[in-house]
Design an enzyme around this catalytic site. Structure first.
Site, short mmCIF file in Angstrom:
data_model
loop_
_atom_site.label_atom_id
_atom_site.label_comp_id
_atom_site.label_asym_id
_atom_site.label_seq_id
_atom_site.Cartn_x
_atom_site.Cartn_y
_atom_site.Cartn_z
N ASP A 98 37.89 38.72 32.48
CA ASP A 98 38.26 40.12 32.65
C ASP A 98 37.17 41.03 32.06
O ASP A 98 36.02 40.93 32.46
CB ASP A 98 39.65 40.35 32.02
CG ASP A 98 40.24 41.71 32.33
OD1 ASP A 98 40.75 41.89 33.44
OD2 ASP A 98 40.17 42.59 31.45
N HIS A 265 45.70 36.06 37.48
CA HIS A 265 44.57 36.63 36.74
C HIS A 265 44.44 36.03 35.35
O HIS A 265 43.33 35.80 34.87
CB HIS A 265 44.75 38.15 36.65
CG HIS A 265 43.66 38.83 35.88
ND1 HIS A 265 42.35 38.86 36.31
CD2 HIS A 265 43.69 39.49 34.69
CE1 HIS A 265 41.62 39.53 35.43
NE2 HIS A 265 42.41 39.92 34.44
#
Length: 286
Positions: A98, A265
């Site tokens: 991320d 994610h």
């Protein structure tokens, strides 16, 4: 979270931990987490590497800058290069998830001689994402636009119930449920994100993405990452559903390996053993 070591650089204090022996490997966390996210993987990685996990400026136990300009990926990256140099590692393997992956990408561009290999987890290049922000991408990644709104609008709304907002982030960027996150790590994440100065700094991170990082990356479109690069991505996440993740990196790196991972994610939290295995497989192949 155990008491970290600290390093002062660029008017910031960076919190970090070091474990293991062997070639150096720097791990960078993402939003809305801290260096603690790597702890399930560190013992296995530390059997072969000197593992450094650090809190990005603005996160965890590191300094919380008060200006947008101080939260750019370029400055976040410079912190980490200075840290690794001070630890005696002028070059190192680098992996991030991320925001940590975006910082790692910037490090590989700004400091190519420092990075032996690059691993980015569940991102496409920042410039590509912002320059191709379709309605579907904006719907899935609305937080990029919400958090970038002028101070103190998002800070005020988030501050009324930080757990509700940030837990929604953990669940909203791909297929996940709270029971897939280690309860102890969740407690550490909550402790960090409940702090008003952390909320402000994380919003500044996203403001900087639009105001600074987008331009920095656009200026470097003719440059490629030259070290071996691994792209891991959650096969059930929003990024994989909306974009061909490996294809988005094909013209940004010279030596690309890619692999889909189970989950969304936050697959490093969902499947840490598999994530550790994929990273080790890549590093051993070099």
């Amino acid at each position: 979270m155990s008491a970290p070591q600290t390093f002062n650089t660029n008017s910031q204090t960076i919190a970090y931990e070091v474990t293991g022996t062997g070639p150096p490997l720097l791990l960078l966390h993402g939003f809305p987490q801290t260096r603690a996210m790597w702890r399930p993987m560190v013992p296995g990685l530390a059997e072969q590497f000197t593992v450094v996990s650090a809190d990005l400026r603005g996160y965890g136990d590191s300094t919380k800058p008060t200006s947008v300009q101080d939260m750019s990926f370029r400055l976040m990256g410079a912190d980490m290069v200075n840290l690794m140099t001070a630890l005696g590692h002028p070059h190192f393997h680098l992996a991030g998830h991320d925001r940590g992956a975006r910082t790692a990408h910037r490090i590989a561009l700004d400091h190519p001689n420092a990075v032996d290999s690059l691993t980015v987890m569940d991102i496409v290049p920042t410039e590509y994402l912002l320059s191709n922000m379709t309605t579907r991408i904006a719907q899935a990644y609305y937080h990029w636009l919400f958090l970038a709104q002028p101070y103190p609008f998002p800070e005020t709304l988030i501050g009324h119930d930080p757990d509700a907002y940030f837990e929604r982030c953990l669940l909203g960027f791909g297929k996940a449920s709270l029971d897939q996150f280690d309860p102890h790590l969740l407690t550490l994440y909550r402790t960090a994100w409940r702090r008003p100065d952390t909320i402000r700094a994380m919003c500044h991170d996203y403001r900087a993405a639009l105001e600074i990082d987008w331009g920095d990356d656009a200026a470097d479109l003719d440059r490629r990452v030259t070290c071996p690069t691994l792209v891991l991505y959650g096969q059930d996440g929003a990024m994989a559903r909306l974009l061909d993740v490996p294809a988005r990196w094909a013209d940004r790196v010279s030596n690309l390996t890619s692999k889909p991972m189970p989950g969304g994610h936050f697959f490093p939290d969902q499947v840490p053993t598999e994530t550790q295995g994929a990273l080790l497989e890549f590093l051993k192949s070099l």
